[in-house]
Design a protein around this motif. Structure first.
Motif, PDB file in Angstrom:
ATOM      1  N   ILE A 241      -3.118   6.805 -17.036  1.00  0.00           N
ATOM      2  CA  ILE A 241      -2.124   5.744 -17.177  1.00  0.00           C
ATOM      3  C   ILE A 241      -2.531   4.526 -16.348  1.00  0.00           C
ATOM      4  O   ILE A 241      -3.436   4.593 -15.511  1.00  0.00           O
ATOM      5  CB  ILE A 241      -0.722   6.209 -16.717  1.00  0.00           C
ATOM      6  CG1 ILE A 241      -0.771   6.629 -15.241  1.00  0.00           C
ATOM      7  CG2 ILE A 241      -0.203   7.333 -17.592  1.00  0.00           C
ATOM      8  CD1 ILE A 241       0.600   6.916 -14.653  1.00  0.00           C
ATOM      9  N   GLU A 242      -1.836   3.408 -16.604  1.00  0.00           N
ATOM     10  CA  GLU A 242      -1.994   2.214 -15.775  1.00  0.00           C
ATOM     11  C   GLU A 242      -1.003   2.287 -14.624  1.00  0.00           C
ATOM     12  O   GLU A 242       0.192   2.442 -14.832  1.00  0.00           O
ATOM     13  CB  GLU A 242      -1.738   0.952 -16.596  1.00  0.00           C
ATOM     14  CG  GLU A 242      -2.800   0.659 -17.642  1.00  0.00           C
ATOM     15  CD  GLU A 242      -2.533  -0.637 -18.373  1.00  0.00           C
ATOM     16  OE1 GLU A 242      -2.058  -1.596 -17.720  1.00  0.00           O
ATOM     17  OE2 GLU A 242      -2.777  -0.694 -19.592  1.00  0.00           O
ATOM     18  N   SER A 243      -1.524   2.173 -13.411  1.00  0.00           N
ATOM     19  CA  SER A 243      -0.683   2.219 -12.221  1.00  0.00           C
ATOM     20  C   SER A 243      -0.823   0.902 -11.465  1.00  0.00           C
ATOM     21  O   SER A 243      -1.720   0.714 -10.642  1.00  0.00           O
ATOM     22  CB  SER A 243      -1.092   3.401 -11.327  1.00  0.00           C
ATOM     23  OG  SER A 243      -0.283   3.461 -10.167  1.00  0.00           O
ATOM     24  N   TRP A 244       0.083  -0.047 -11.762  1.00  0.00           N
ATOM     25  CA  TRP A 244       0.049  -1.372 -11.161  1.00  0.00           C
ATOM     26  C   TRP A 244       0.856  -1.395  -9.861  1.00  0.00           C
ATOM     27  O   TRP A 244       1.771  -0.586  -9.680  1.00  0.00           O
ATOM     28  CB  TRP A 244       0.606  -2.395 -12.132  1.00  0.00           C
ATOM     29  CG  TRP A 244      -0.295  -2.661 -13.303  1.00  0.00           C
ATOM     30  CD1 TRP A 244      -0.525  -1.837 -14.356  1.00  0.00           C
ATOM     31  CD2 TRP A 244      -1.101  -3.826 -13.525  1.00  0.00           C
ATOM     32  NE1 TRP A 244      -1.423  -2.400 -15.232  1.00  0.00           N
ATOM     33  CE2 TRP A 244      -1.788  -3.628 -14.748  1.00  0.00           C
ATOM     34  CE3 TRP A 244      -1.300  -5.014 -12.822  1.00  0.00           C
ATOM     35  CZ2 TRP A 244      -2.660  -4.570 -15.279  1.00  0.00           C
ATOM     36  CZ3 TRP A 244      -2.164  -5.952 -13.347  1.00  0.00           C
ATOM     37  CH2 TRP A 244      -2.836  -5.731 -14.551  1.00  0.00           C
ATOM     38  N   PRO A 245       0.533  -2.334  -8.968  1.00  0.00           N
ATOM     39  CA  PRO A 245       1.306  -2.433  -7.718  1.00  0.00           C
ATOM     40  C   PRO A 245       2.783  -2.685  -7.950  1.00  0.00           C
ATOM     41  O   PRO A 245       3.625  -2.244  -7.167  1.00  0.00           O
ATOM     42  CB  PRO A 245       0.646  -3.613  -6.990  1.00  0.00           C
ATOM     43  CG  PRO A 245      -0.714  -3.717  -7.572  1.00  0.00           C
ATOM     44  CD  PRO A 245      -0.587  -3.289  -8.995  1.00  0.00           C
ATOM     45  N   SER A 246       3.101  -3.425  -9.034  1.00  0.00           N
ATOM     46  CA  SER A 246       4.505  -3.693  -9.355  1.00  0.00           C
ATOM     47  C   SER A 246       4.663  -3.821 -10.865  1.00  0.00           C
ATOM     48  O   SER A 246       3.720  -4.222 -11.567  1.00  0.00           O
ATOM     49  CB  SER A 246       4.988  -4.977  -8.665  1.00  0.00           C
ATOM     50  OG  SER A 246       4.357  -6.115  -9.222  1.00  0.00           O
ATOM     51  N   GLN A 247       5.849  -3.480 -11.343  1.00  0.00           N
ATOM     52  CA  GLN A 247       6.134  -3.583 -12.769  1.00  0.00           C
ATOM     53  C   GLN A 247       6.119  -5.042 -13.218  1.00  0.00           C
ATOM     54  O   GLN A 247       5.704  -5.348 -14.339  1.00  0.00           O
ATOM     55  CB  GLN A 247       7.497  -2.953 -13.074  1.00  0.00           C
ATOM     56  CG  GLN A 247       7.892  -2.915 -14.529  1.00  0.00           C
ATOM     57  CD  GLN A 247       7.000  -1.999 -15.355  1.00  0.00           C
ATOM     58  OE1 GLN A 247       6.315  -1.143 -14.811  1.00  0.00           O
ATOM     59  NE2 GLN A 247       7.009  -2.176 -16.669  1.00  0.00           N
ATOM     60  N   HIS A 248       6.554  -5.935 -12.349  1.00  0.00           N
ATOM     61  CA  HIS A 248       6.572  -7.359 -12.673  1.00  0.00           C
ATOM     62  C   HIS A 248       5.163  -7.876 -12.948  1.00  0.00           C
ATOM     63  O   HIS A 248       4.931  -8.631 -13.903  1.00  0.00           O
ATOM     64  CB  HIS A 248       7.214  -8.141 -11.524  1.00  0.00           C
ATOM     65  CG  HIS A 248       7.268  -9.619 -11.749  1.00  0.00           C
ATOM     66  ND1 HIS A 248       8.068 -10.204 -12.709  1.00  0.00           N
ATOM     67  CD2 HIS A 248       6.600 -10.653 -11.136  1.00  0.00           C
ATOM     68  CE1 HIS A 248       7.909 -11.524 -12.697  1.00  0.00           C
ATOM     69  NE2 HIS A 248       7.023 -11.816 -11.744  1.00  0.00           N
ATOM     70  N   LEU A 249       4.198  -7.466 -12.126  1.00  0.00           N
ATOM     71  CA  LEU A 249       2.811  -7.883 -12.303  1.00  0.00           C
ATOM     72  C   LEU A 249       2.249  -7.327 -13.609  1.00  0.00           C
ATOM     73  O   LEU A 249       1.515  -8.022 -14.329  1.00  0.00           O
ATOM     74  CB  LEU A 249       1.971  -7.411 -11.120  1.00  0.00           C
ATOM     75  CG  LEU A 249       0.503  -7.870 -11.078  1.00  0.00           C
ATOM     76  CD1 LEU A 249       0.410  -9.382 -10.994  1.00  0.00           C
ATOM     77  CD2 LEU A 249      -0.221  -7.226  -9.899  1.00  0.00           C
TER      78      LEU A 249
END
Length: 375
Positions: free
Chosen positions: A191-199
């Motif tokens: 999966i994609e694990s970004w620092p924040s959902q907004h980003l």
């Protein structure tokens, strides 16, 4: 029997969960799975066949090795990569819950997918712009073949570099993570694990603009400008019958150019919109309708791997003429006629813009029926 300490559920409950997830390692039911496999298999075979045929037709004769045919070759290369990499691995992620191919492939596969999708889209956009400058502004009227080839190669290299740069964030944020129930690891997922959902949402919106919205507007606007330019030129003809013939040809050309723009938007917009909406709404991962919707949008986008060689290969008069000679039912022409055709083809390919843009000593736009044939 209760398991104290680390777990707060019974052994029977844990066993049932394991049996359920091991037995149902799919995101869709069996019927949907079989349908998707058939659809993707057909799309892969058709895409590879169509693009291989176009590549072979361009490669088999030195006369076809023109600057603008490099765009066609680059598009076929990108589309074949979509068939070989994007479709199989995306189908696997749609069908299977578990990722078992390691973290390196987890990162590389989506990067290669995204890069080739953007290359395909970027090449189509550059082809449209090249048509515009050649037809409307007669950009290549006095250009040397070497200069034109250099410009085309630079355009292709820029498209690849920009596409790769645009997908680099995926390489950093794509990871393999364990899917757990309490502290019990059931399986691993990619999966994609970004620092924040907004980003993550901002990145998806930017990709949607670059991948679908901006290119669709550019392709549509450029083709509308070409059609308007040809229509205006037809009205300047003093011979009324010739003017009517040009207007009729321009009408057909406008229809073909419109089909190109519409197919482009239909192919790419659904997948881009779905990706953005799914990031904002964040639907549950276990929803079969989510994966089915993703599959439909992805199939529509990947259908461009079949439509591209048709629109940009078959609509090219030189490629179409060469392709017709490969058909088994095509009547073999006399040697003299074939030699004459080869000479004419060589002349056409070497004088792509000059022979089309010069008329009676003045700079004129090419006949409207060559807009889609001279890429």
């Amino acid at each position: 029997m209760e398991i104290n300490g680390t777990f707060n559920f019974s052994l029977d409950e844990a066993y049932k969960i394991l049996v359920e997830h091991r037995g149902r390692n799919t995101n869709v039911d069996k019927v949907t799975e079989h349908v998707l496999i058939v659809v993707y298999s057909l799309l892969i075979m058709l895409g590879l066949f169509a693009n291989l045929v176009v590549s072979f037709v361009v490669a088999r004769r030195p006369q076809m090795h023109t600057a603008r045919n490099l765009f066609i070759v680059n598009l076929t290369l990108s589309d074949m990569t979509l068939c070989v990499i994007c479709m199989p691995f995306t189908l696997l992620k749609i069908i299977r819950r578990e990722w078992s191919m390691g973290e390196l492939l987890c990162k590389l596969v989506p990067v290669l997918q995204g890069t080739n999708i953007l290359v395909s889209v970027g090449t189509i956009t550059v082809i449209a712009l090249d048509r515009y400058f050649t037809i409307v502004h007669a950009y290549d009227l006095h250009a040397h073949d070497g200069t034109s080839r250099t410009r085309v190669v630079c355009s292709i290299v820029c498209v690849w570099l920009l596409s790769l740069i645009a997908t680099l964030p995926i390489f950093f944020y794509q990871v393999v993570e364990p899917f757990k129930f309490q502290e019990l690891v059931l399986y691993e997922i990619c999966i994609e694990s970004w620092p924040s959902q907004h980003l993550k949402v901002m990145y998806s919106a930017a990709i949607l603009l670059v991948q679908a919205v901006i290119p669709a507007l550019v392709v549509g606007g450029v083709h509308a400008s070409i059609s308007s330019h040809l229509h205006a030129h037809a009205k300047t003809q003093r011979d009324s019958r010739r003017a009517q013939r040009e207007l009729a040809r321009n009408k057909r050309t406008t229809m073909l150019l419109s089909v190109v723009a519409i197919l482009f938007a239909i192919s790419w917009l659904p997948l881009g919109i779905f990706s953005l909406v799914s990031e904002v709404v964040a639907p549950p991962d276990s929803s079969q309708s989510l994966y089915l919707t993703l599959a439909v949008c992805h199939v529509i986008a990947m259908s461009s791997a079949v439509s591209n060689p048709v629109m940009y290969g078959w609509m090219n008069s030189n490629i179409r003429q060469e392709l017709m000679q490969l058909l088994p039912f095509k009547r073999r022409r006399p040697v003299v006629e074939e030699a004459t055709t080869r000479t004419a083809l060589h002349t056409n390919c070497r004088k792509e813009s000059v022979t089309l843009l010069v008329h009676n000593g003045d700079k004129q736009p090419p006949p409207s029926n060559t807009v889609l044939t001279e890429v």
